[in-house]
Design an enzyme around this catalytic site. Structure first.
Site, PDB file in Angstrom:
ATOM      1  CB  SER A 135     -22.719  27.722 180.472  1.00 16.83           C
ATOM      2  OG  SER A 135     -23.509  28.079 179.359  1.00 16.83           O
ATOM      3  CG  HIS A 189     -25.914  24.210 180.634  1.00 18.92           C
ATOM      4  ND1 HIS A 189     -26.634  24.511 181.776  1.00 18.92           N
ATOM      5  CD2 HIS A 189     -25.304  25.357 180.276  1.00 18.92           C
ATOM      6  CE1 HIS A 189     -26.444  25.773 182.100  1.00 18.92           C
ATOM      7  NE2 HIS A 189     -25.654  26.320 181.189  1.00 18.92           N
TER       8      HIS A 189
END
Length: 211
Positions: free
Chosen positions: A133, A183
């Site tokens: 991610s 993220h």
């Protein structure tokens, strides 16, 4: 290269090899984890190279900053990241080239992991972290940078990109067991690196294709 990036893809003369290789590596490692005992087993994840901050800081296992990018917990975790890579990767790879694309992917993933470590060291709360991610959000950061450039807005409408990035970040804050710091770190890293690489390409007269 054609002026239209979409036409360039439709010609089918260009294949995003690095994107496909990254997809293959992630999937093969996931299969290996499943065969070895299950991708959701924390001890197995550590054995395969998941990010564990004390292991990096106390034992110098810095390789975990990279290996953790290619590991996933469960099929849903893998599927969501690989779908994002499948749709985002070819665009970034086509615009910046294969070498820079790989740099984007690895650098963003590593920076996401470094931010994760920094937060854990600050809070004293440690977890086992893995997943692509951070690297995927790095590609979103690149997309955001491109959307801010007037010549790319026909392909990457600024409003749509902002909404996509916002919703992606929001999902990380609302879902449990999601590494939001990876993220954020990946997103910022991808955006800043895109600006630096564009500057380098401009000086060397190897600018991305006009859209």
């Amino acid at each position: 290269m054609k002026n239209s990036l979409i036409q360039y893809f439709l010609q089918k003369k260009w294949i995003p090899y690095i994107t496909y290789c990254l997809l293959a590596v992630n999937i093969l490692l996931f299969i290996s984890e499943e065969i070895a005992g299950g991708s959701e087993d924390p001890e197995l994840a550590i054995h395969f190279g998941a990010l564990v901050t004390p292991y990096v800081m106390n034992f110098g296992q810095f390789y975990r900053l990279v290996t953790a990018i290619f590991l996933h917990f469960g099929i849903e975790h893998l599927a969501s990241n690989m779908l994002s890579l499948f749709f985002l990767g070819p665009y970034v790879e086509a615009i910046f080239g294969r070498v820079y694309f790989l740099i984007f992917y690895l650098f963003s993933g590593i920076m996401g992991n470094l931010l994760t470590m920094a937060v854990e060291l600050y809070t004293g709360h440690y977890t086992i972290s893995a997943g692509a991610s951070g690297a995927i959000f790095g590609l979103l950061g690149v997309m955001l940078y491109l959307a801010l450039q007037p010549r790319f807005r026909k392909v990457f409408p600024l409003q749509r990109v902002f909404i996509g990035v916002g919703l992606s970040l929001l999902g990380g804050f609302t879902l449990e067991n999601v590494n939001v710091y990876a993220h954020i770190g990946g997103l910022v890293a991808g955006f800043l690196l895109a600006a630096v690489i564009t500057m380098i390409q401009s000086h060397s007269r190897k600018t991305p294709p006009n859209i």
